[in-house]
Structures are given as C-alpha cells and as structure tokens.
Design an enzyme around this catalytic site. Structure first.
Site, PDB file in Angstrom:
ATOM      1  CE  LYS A 141      -7.565   2.450   1.550  1.00 30.71           C
ATOM      2  NZ  LYS A 141      -7.458   1.345   2.494  1.00 30.71           N
ATOM      3  CG  ASP A 161      -2.301   4.213  -1.563  1.00 24.68           C
ATOM      4  OD1 ASP A 161      -2.980   4.214  -2.615  1.00 24.68           O
ATOM      5  OD2 ASP A 161      -2.421   3.326  -0.692  1.00 24.68           O
ATOM      6  CB  SER A 192      -0.950  -0.036   1.197  1.00 23.73           C
ATOM      7  OG  SER A 192      -1.838   1.027   1.125  1.00 23.73           O
ATOM      8  CG  HIS A 193       0.187   3.604   3.372  1.00 19.83           C
ATOM      9  ND1 HIS A 193      -0.699   2.568   3.460  1.00 19.83           N
ATOM     10  CD2 HIS A 193       0.662   3.803   4.607  1.00 19.83           C
ATOM     11  CE1 HIS A 193      -0.773   2.159   4.719  1.00 19.83           C
ATOM     12  NE2 HIS A 193       0.051   2.894   5.439  1.00 19.83           N
ATOM     13  CG  ASP A 228      -2.661  -0.132  -2.731  1.00 19.15           C
ATOM     14  OD1 ASP A 228      -2.448   0.977  -2.208  1.00 19.15           O
ATOM     15  OD2 ASP A 228      -3.420  -0.977  -2.227  1.00 19.15           O
ATOM     16  CG  ASP A 284      -5.950   1.290  -1.490  1.00 15.28           C
ATOM     17  OD1 ASP A 284      -4.986   2.074  -1.340  1.00 15.28           O
ATOM     18  OD2 ASP A 284      -6.080   0.250  -0.807  1.00 15.28           O
ATOM     19  NE  ARG A 285      -3.820   4.218   2.766  1.00 10.62           N
ATOM     20  CZ  ARG A 285      -3.400   4.363   4.003  1.00 10.62           C
ATOM     21  NH1 ARG A 285      -2.896   5.501   4.406  1.00 10.62           N
ATOM     22  NH2 ARG A 285      -3.464   3.360   4.850  1.00 10.62           N
TER      23      ARG A 285
HETATM   24  C1  G16 Z   1      -5.607  -0.351   5.147  1.00 15.20           C
HETATM   25  C2  G16 Z   1      -7.053  -0.676   5.354  1.00 15.20           C
HETATM   26  C3  G16 Z   1      -7.805   0.553   5.754  1.00 15.20           C
HETATM   27  C4  G16 Z   1      -7.167   1.196   6.974  1.00 15.20           C
HETATM   28  C5  G16 Z   1      -5.712   1.460   6.688  1.00 15.20           C
HETATM   29  C6  G16 Z   1      -4.954   1.984   7.887  1.00 15.20           C
HETATM   30  O1  G16 Z   1      -5.448   0.519   4.085  1.00 15.20           O
HETATM   31  O2  G16 Z   1      -7.636  -1.209   4.198  1.00 15.20           O
HETATM   32  O3  G16 Z   1      -9.125   0.198   6.019  1.00 15.20           O
HETATM   33  O4  G16 Z   1      -7.812   2.376   7.309  1.00 15.20           O
HETATM   34  O5  G16 Z   1      -5.094   0.260   6.303  1.00 15.20           O
HETATM   35  O6  G16 Z   1      -4.967   1.030   8.865  1.00 15.20           O
HETATM   36  P1  G16 Z   1      -4.088   1.169  10.162  1.00 15.20           P
HETATM   37  O7  G16 Z   1      -4.600   2.397  10.842  1.00 15.20           O
HETATM   38  O8  G16 Z   1      -4.363  -0.093  10.899  1.00 15.20           O
HETATM   39  O9  G16 Z   1      -2.658   1.347   9.737  1.00 15.20           O
HETATM   40  P2  G16 Z   1      -4.235   0.378   3.071  1.00 15.20           P
HETATM   41  O10 G16 Z   1      -4.380   1.556   2.151  1.00 15.20           O
HETATM   42  O11 G16 Z   1      -2.993   0.427   3.914  1.00 15.20           O
HETATM   43  O12 G16 Z   1      -4.442  -0.933   2.411  1.00 15.20           O
END
Ligand code: G16
Length: 590
Positions: A407, A300, A124-125, A302, A304-305
């Site tokens: 997302k 980000d 992800s990010h 991938d 999705d953000r």
């Molecule tokens: C994932 C989840 C999201 C969550 C985020 C942050 O996103 O799919 O629902 O809000 O992690 O989570 P945490 O606060 O536990 O770090 P992503 O974009 O990282 O796949």
C-alpha cells in the site's frame, strides 16, 4: 579491498518469532537480546534457500526507527556471509515501505543488477524508541510481502535453528553517505550500495500522475494543503514531491523530519494520533482555528498508510474525515478519468474483508472484477501479479494500486489531489472549488453511503480476547439464538441472516487462509466483524468493525455515530466485550 571471512555462530531457538500480519514486530528490548535478530534473519535466508541467496541483490532499509542502524549493519554482515552479492541501502537506512517495493521492481544498479528481495525494518504505525517497537519483514522479487508459505517456513526455521553465519572482518558501512563500498569474501566480491532514498520513487510517481495538473491545483489561491508525516519516513519524500516537484509551500509540511522515536508520538494516521493535523484542520465545531486547509493528509511511520481530511462546511473549522473504505471506492470510481496510469481502464478492484462494501458498489456499477481478501496486503499481490486487480484498499488506512506490491500513503494523497484537480479542471478560477467533502457527498448520492466505524481494544489480556473470539465462533453457528439476543438488545436493527468465520481461497494459487475474522451479516446489508489484530507487539488487540449501508438519499447525511449507535450497542452486548476484556471503552475509535 577489505576482505572478510565467514564465522558460524552457535545459537538456539528463541520463542515467539512467528511473523504476524506484516512481519515480526516486538519491543526493541526483545530485539536487542543476544541472537534474536540474527536467528530471524538466518531463518529467513534458510527459508529462501542457499541457492537463491548466492549472488543475490537485496535491499535493506526501513522507516528509520530506533535500532534500525544497528540492525542494518548486522544484516549486511549476515548477508555477506550467506553469499549475497550486493546490498542496497537507502541513505541513512531510510526507505518507505512503498519505496522499497518500487526499488525492488524498478531500480537498476550501475552494473545492470536488479533486486531479488528486501528486508524492511519497520513496525509500521507502532511507536518507536528504546522502550517501543521494532520490526522486520521480508519482501519478495515482485516487491510484495512474503506469502504465508514463506513466513510459515521462516517461523518453523526459528524453532529449530542451531547456527547463523556472519562476516568477520567486514567493517560497519557508513550509510549516511551515498556511494559504493566493495569487499571480498569466500564467495568473491560483495558490494554495499548506499543510494538516494527518494529518486526511484519520485520517478515512479511522475510516471503515474499528471504532475502539471496537480501543480495547477496547488498553486490556486483557493486551494490549501497540509501533510503530516508524524516524523516517519514519509518526511523524506514529502519535501521532494510536494514542495520541490509540485510547488506546495514548505509550511504545508508538518512533522516531516524523520525521527528514531517519531518525536515521542504514535505514528498512526488516524483522528486520535494525528493530533497536529487534526488541530490544523479544526479540532471541533467550537474550535476557532483560522482558515484551515482545504485538504489535509497524514502518513504512518513507514509511509504506507494514509488518512485524508477535508475542510468541513457549513460548520466552520470542523474537519471532514474520509473513511479509508470510502477513499478506495472514490479513487476507483474516478481513477480512469483523473489518473493517466489508469487511462486504459481498471483490471479489477479488491478490498480486505473488514473494509466496507463501498468498493463493491462501485465495482458493480462499473462492471469491474471484484475480490474480497483477508486482512494483509500480501493477499492483493497474487491478484495484481496475475493482472486481475488495479486498485485495492483496506479500512486500516491502506490504499494502493498495482504500480507496486505494497500500500502506498503518498500515492493515495497524490490520487486524491489528482481527483480534486480533475473535478476542478475548468473551475480553478471559479468562486469555490469542488472540495473533498463535495466529492464524497456526490459519491454517496450516486452509490449510497456505507456508515462505518472501527473500535480497537488495544493490549488486552490475550486470554480474555481468545475467550471472546471462541464465544463468538460458537455463537455464530446458531442464528436463532443470535437473533433472540439481538432483538433483546435492540428491536430496531434488522435480522442477522448469516454468520461465519471468513475463509479465503486464493483464486490464483488455490491456497486457503482460514480463521480470518467472524462476520455477522444482517438482512439490510449491515455487518459486524470481529477479529484479532496481527500487528500488535504485546497482549492482544480486538478489532470490531461496524457497517451499515444506506441507499436513501435523504438519509445519507447523518453523523456516523448517530447512524451506527444501535449497531454499536448490539455489537458490544452481543460480544460481551466488557465482560471478556474488562474494558468499558475502546482505546481508539475510527
Ligand atoms: C498491516 C497489513 C495490512 C493490515 C494492517 C492491520 O499494515 O499490511 O494489510 O490491514 O497491518 O492489520 P491488523 O488488523 O492485523 O493489525 P501495516 O501498515 O501495519 O504494515
């Protein structure tokens, strides 16, 4: 046709393969250890069940980060050996997380096949590269992340695994070229279909939004636009959608060439890491960048953000930041008018617990069903599958709808463009367009404003982080003590009327998720929330969420940090943040 046979490789359990908020995320150095990826993938096959895998069609792709190409070849060989019938791979192994979800739900293969699930390769990010992070997660037939029941089973399998299956004699597949490869194994034919990463997703977006009205907006001389993919996979979609379909100038795109290491950056779309976009939008009140764009957005790794920014007036060249919590509320409030997909009305709306209550106010006003779920996109999936929710969002820069089960960063940007186009539909020839800032301020004056900030303490010692959480859990059970401490810190904040550890009962399947964050709720609607992140790859990350609701129109125009200063002070002292973490300041403030 090349044929292969199945080899059983002896292995033993490797510690620490418990999936977090969204899959298994670790340093590349951890993933490349012998058997590490293989153990996790076989544990996933075993959790899903051999009968489900025989004859299945699986998608394997991701954000293109370092180690993805090797991982794809390993997973193809293991899928073949486990009886999977076909693998779909986005060209060069690239598919954004939302595009994977769209492909699972929408794509039909040349032979009429549909996907049963997907391995998404992303952290992800989190940054990428040989010394950074890799990640893997499994998405189900509905296009959404595997529910906790499955991820728990995967984890439990990783603790007992003894062998994995791999195809011997199956050559590496050239994933840089679109085309179909056919092979044969003990279970019969096995195909690998490499396809264009963007077409299915682009088609879906065109069926949701009125591209013509967005095109008119983008071609207005008064409007300007900038999109920063931070060298993530969003770049593979941005040119197709914004430039080729919608007519934006190519110079509107920043960092839109996907890179294995994200150009050395941190592909997290916030004000700290999306540096170039923030600079282009105007760094500060003193910055004299000329003519910043009217609208800026970032994605980000991938895709999705999303982060949404507007030009800020009257201060020249100072960007206007739309909090993700406001963004979902504003999209929900305008969706029916501005987005054809929602013209029949919204089924309901949902947010994660730490997200501000801006969406709650819209839901109440529009008489919509409303849900508050734990952090993790997977919790929205059940509601959507049951037809109970159309639009949802999270404070962590995630916004989306029931068009898929992830997302969707580009969807969110299109939603904003659609809203701006709608608000200006009779005004494109006018002197001044209704801006992002105008839309947000109008929203605040109708619904009130939720001042909001999040403090992240990244990579702190896990021991200290756990102690802090234990302390807060214990403290919340004694409200009198809490209020004595709070009053001793600041006498000008309201009273704490409730405190708890958030627990969620899924209204669809009745499953219960406990320990989802500690909440302190104040009499005036303010909230302090503390939770540990489930997406880091090292140490612990403490997230502190601070929110204050203001209905009085004369008080909604303050700077967020001024409005929240008393609550921030209370949160830091109440939690003994510095004492437990040794940190005098957070790593990131959003
Ligand atoms: C994932 C989840 C999201 C969550 C985020 C942050 O996103 O799919 O629902 O809000 O992690 O989570 P945490 O606060 O536990 O770090 P992503 O974009 O990282 O796949």
């Amino acid at each position: 046709m090349t044929s292969f046979k199945v080899t059983r490789v002896q292995t033993s359990p490797i510690d620490g393969q418990k999936p977090g908020t969204s899959g298994l995320r670790k340093k590349v150095k951890v993933f490349v250890q012998p058997h590490y990826l293989q153990n996790f993938v076989q544990s996933t096959f075993n959790a899903l069940g051999a009968d489900k895998m025989k004859g299945a069609t699986l998608v394997v792709s991701g954000d293109g980060r370092y180690y993805s190409k090797d991982a794809i070849q390993i997973i193809i060989k293991m899928a073949a050996a486990n009886g999977v019938r076909r693998i779909w791979v986005g060209q060069n192994g690239l598919l954004s997380t939302p595009a994977v979800s769209a492909v699972i739900r929408e794509r039909v293969g040349a032979d009429g096949s549909k996907a049963n699930g997907a391995f998404i390769l992303t952290a992800s990010h989190n940054p990428g590269g040989p010394n950074e992070d890799f990640g893997i997660k499994y998405n189900m037939e509905n296009g959404g992340p595997a529910p906790e029941g499955i991820t728990d089973k995967i984890y439990s399998n990783t603790t007992t695994i003894k062998e994995y299956l791999i195809a011997e004699g199956l050559p590496d597949v050239d994933i840089s070229k679109i085309g179909l490869g056919n092979f044969t194994g003990p279970d019969g034919q096995f195909d690998v279909d490499v396809f264009d990463s963007a077409s299915d997703y682009v088609k879906l977006m065109k069926s949701i939004f009125d591209f013509k009205s967005i095109m008119n907006l983008l071609s207005s001389p008064k409007f300007s636009f900038c999109y920063d993919a931070l060298h993530g996979v969003a770049g593979a979609y941005a040119k197709r959608i914004f430039v080729e379909e919608l007519g934006a100038k190519e110079s509107s795109l920043l960092n839109c060439v996907p890179k294995e290491d994200f150009g050395g950056g941190h592909p997290d779309p916030n004000l700290t890491y999306a540096k170039e976009l923030v600079a282009r939008m105007g760094l500060s009140k003193l910055d004299n960048t000329e003519d910043p764009p009217e609208f800026g957005a970032a994605a980000d790794g991938d895709a999705d953000r999303n982060m949404v920014l507007g030009k800020r007036l009257p201060y020249f060249n100072f960007r206007f930041f739309v909090t993700p919590s406001d963004s979902v509320a504003i999209i929900a409030a305008n969706a029916v008018q501005a987005i054809p997909y929602f013209s029949g009305g919204l089924k309901g709306v949902a947010r994660s617990m730490p997200t501000s209550a801006a969406l709650d106010v819209v839901a109440k006003h529009l008489n919509l069903k409303f849900f508050e779920v734990p952090t993790g996109w997977k919790f929205f999936g059940n509601l959507m599958d049951a037809g109970m929710c159309s639009v949802c969002g999270e404070e962590s820069f995630g916004t989306g709808s029931d068009h898929i089960r992830e997302k969707d960063g580009i969807w969110a940007v299109l939603a904003w463009l659609a809203i701006i186009a709608y608000k200006n539909k009779d005004n494109l020839g006018g002197d001044k367009l209704v801006s992002v800032e105008d839309i947000v301020r109008q929203h605040w004056s109708t619904y009130g404003r939720h001042y909001y900030t999040r403090y992240d303490y990244e990579n702190v010692d896990s021991g200290g982080a756990n102690q802090l959480m234990d302390y807060l859990v214990k403290l919340q059970s004694n409200l009198t003590e809490v209020n004595n401490i709070v009053k001793g810190i600041r006498s000008d904040v309201s009273k704490v009327v409730n405190a708890d550890e958030f627990e969620y009962k899924d209204p669809v399947d009745g499953s219960i998720s406990k320990h989802q964050g500690i909440r302190y709720l104040f009499e005036d609607g303010s909230r302090l929330v503390f939770r540990l992140s489930g997406t880091g790859s090292e140490g612990a990350t403490i997230r502190l969420y601070i929110e204050q609701y203001e209905k009085d129109p004369s008080k909604i125009g303050r700077e967020s940090q001024d409005a929240l200063a008393p609550l921030v002070e209370v949160a830091l002292k109440l939690s003994k943040m510095q004492e437990y973490t040794g940190r005098s300041a957070p790593t990131v403030i959003t």
